[in-house]
Design a protein around this motif. Sequence first.
Motif, short mmCIF file in Angstrom:
data_model
loop_
_atom_site.label_atom_id
_atom_site.label_comp_id
_atom_site.label_asym_id
_atom_site.label_seq_id
_atom_site.Cartn_x
_atom_site.Cartn_y
_atom_site.Cartn_z
N VAL A 183 44.18 39.20 32.44
CA VAL A 183 44.19 39.23 33.91
C VAL A 183 45.58 38.79 34.38
O VAL A 183 46.05 37.71 34.01
CB VAL A 183 43.10 38.30 34.47
N ILE A 184 46.22 39.65 35.17
CA ILE A 184 47.60 39.41 35.60
C ILE A 184 47.65 39.19 37.12
O ILE A 184 47.07 39.97 37.88
CB ILE A 184 48.50 40.63 35.26
N CYS A 185 48.36 38.13 37.54
CA CYS A 185 48.52 37.87 38.98
C CYS A 185 49.97 38.12 39.39
O CYS A 185 50.87 37.96 38.59
CB CYS A 185 48.23 36.41 39.30
N LEU A 196 44.47 44.03 33.58
CA LEU A 196 43.72 43.96 34.83
C LEU A 196 44.59 43.17 35.81
O LEU A 196 44.78 41.96 35.66
CB LEU A 196 42.37 43.26 34.60
N ILE A 197 45.14 43.89 36.79
CA ILE A 197 46.10 43.26 37.70
C ILE A 197 45.42 42.94 39.03
O ILE A 197 44.89 43.83 39.69
CB ILE A 197 47.32 44.18 37.92
N ILE A 198 45.42 41.66 39.40
CA ILE A 198 44.77 41.23 40.64
C ILE A 198 45.55 41.78 41.84
O ILE A 198 46.76 41.66 41.92
CB ILE A 198 44.72 39.69 40.72
N ASP A 199 44.80 42.37 42.78
CA ASP A 199 45.41 43.08 43.92
C ASP A 199 45.70 42.23 45.15
O ASP A 199 46.23 42.73 46.13
CB ASP A 199 44.46 44.19 44.41
N ILE A 254 37.49 46.58 42.15
CA ILE A 254 37.30 45.64 43.24
C ILE A 254 38.32 44.51 43.09
O ILE A 254 38.28 43.78 42.10
CB ILE A 254 35.87 45.05 43.18
N GLY A 255 39.25 44.41 44.02
CA GLY A 255 40.21 43.31 43.98
C GLY A 255 41.18 43.35 42.83
O GLY A 255 41.92 42.41 42.60
N ALA A 256 41.17 44.44 42.09
CA ALA A 256 42.04 44.51 40.92
C ALA A 256 42.35 45.96 40.57
O ALA A 256 41.64 46.86 40.98
CB ALA A 256 41.36 43.83 39.73
#
Length: 363
Positions: free
Chosen positions: A18-20, A85-88, A53-55
């Motif tokens: 998971v990438i922010c 999975l990149i957080i949007d 959703i959100g990503a």
Amino acid sequence: RRELNEKNRDIRVLRAPVICVLGHVDHGKTKILDKLRRTNVQEGEVGGITQQIGATNVPAEAIANQTKMVKPAFSIDQIDFPGLLIIDTPGHESFSNLRSRGSSLCDMAILVVDITQGLEPQTIESIELLKKRKTPFVVALNKVDRVFEWEGNQHKDIKEVVQAQAEFAKNDFERRVKEITIRLNEQGLNAALFYENPDPRTYVSLVPTSAITGDGMGNLIALICTMCQAKLAPQLRYSEELQCVVLEVKTIQGYGTTIDVILVNGRLREGDNIVLAGTEGPIVTQIRSLLMPKPLKEIRVKGSYDEFKEIKAAQGVKIAAKELDKAIAGLSLRVAQHEDEISVLKEVVHKDFTLAMKAIKVK
Ligand code: GDP
């Protein structure tokens, strides 16, 4: 506790890291995310990037496509995870507030710094947050196209693009990189351009990018993948132990109040009894629908979803259920396997909430 954790891990399967994306306002966080999505639209479904959703889900195949210009060649065989999975939602305020305590949602972060502006207050806040959570990160030195007389080329490795600049541009670029490196040093960070990094374990890598022209984007993606593989492989082993964070609370026509969650580990099933934080105490409810957006080409009416019986990590998921009006974003969602687990989980959720509130007050 640890033993349980290890037992639940399947050593053969890695989940998507998971990438922010963090950084000061206007430095280009949204544009970097857009760049990923636009690639998606242009290539239709071929690249396989899907907006969740959100990503945004960037699968291995799309990574391979987007990193073709990288030298030495980046091969998808170098990674054992299914994609990124990149957080949007960069800088979602309530979220980053609550998130600043406890376990981190993100495995790795991209800190966006406008190369023409350097470090600003929110850049420094982001660095402090990343340090506190021990989240590995790379710096995207964004807006490199604004360097004086810069000649971009998104189809080339960024190191070659830098080397091919005329003298004025090269000098301007080097001066800015040096200045930002010094400012990062002042924050207690060693930093270097990624292709000059003497020790990736102790130096933060800087990747020149332009979210407008696409310069350096391939290098950025390749570097993130390499780092995730090298640093995080054990942490990315898929675990059945649920790790799920509420990203947003939203009202959707036809579904009422829903919550958008990032499922980092484990799985969610329709009918699961869930416990989560609410403004008036823990909420206990049952998952009515698990939703993900339809593939792009099938979306005719905006906001149409596919329903799933079960969803496995790592994914962005929308949950429809009763009683969600007072749900709070930024905290973990729990699943009760048995009826008698509910009261224990309510206490856990209440404790999460109290600690988060305390952390905000201290701040
Ligand atoms: P955020 O607030 O960090 O999400 O920043 P945005 O992505 O909204 O970008 C702020 C402004 O900078 C917008 O006008 C963007 O078009 C512009 N911008 C973002 N990235 C770049 C870039 O790489 N080059 C140039 N020239 N402009 C950029």
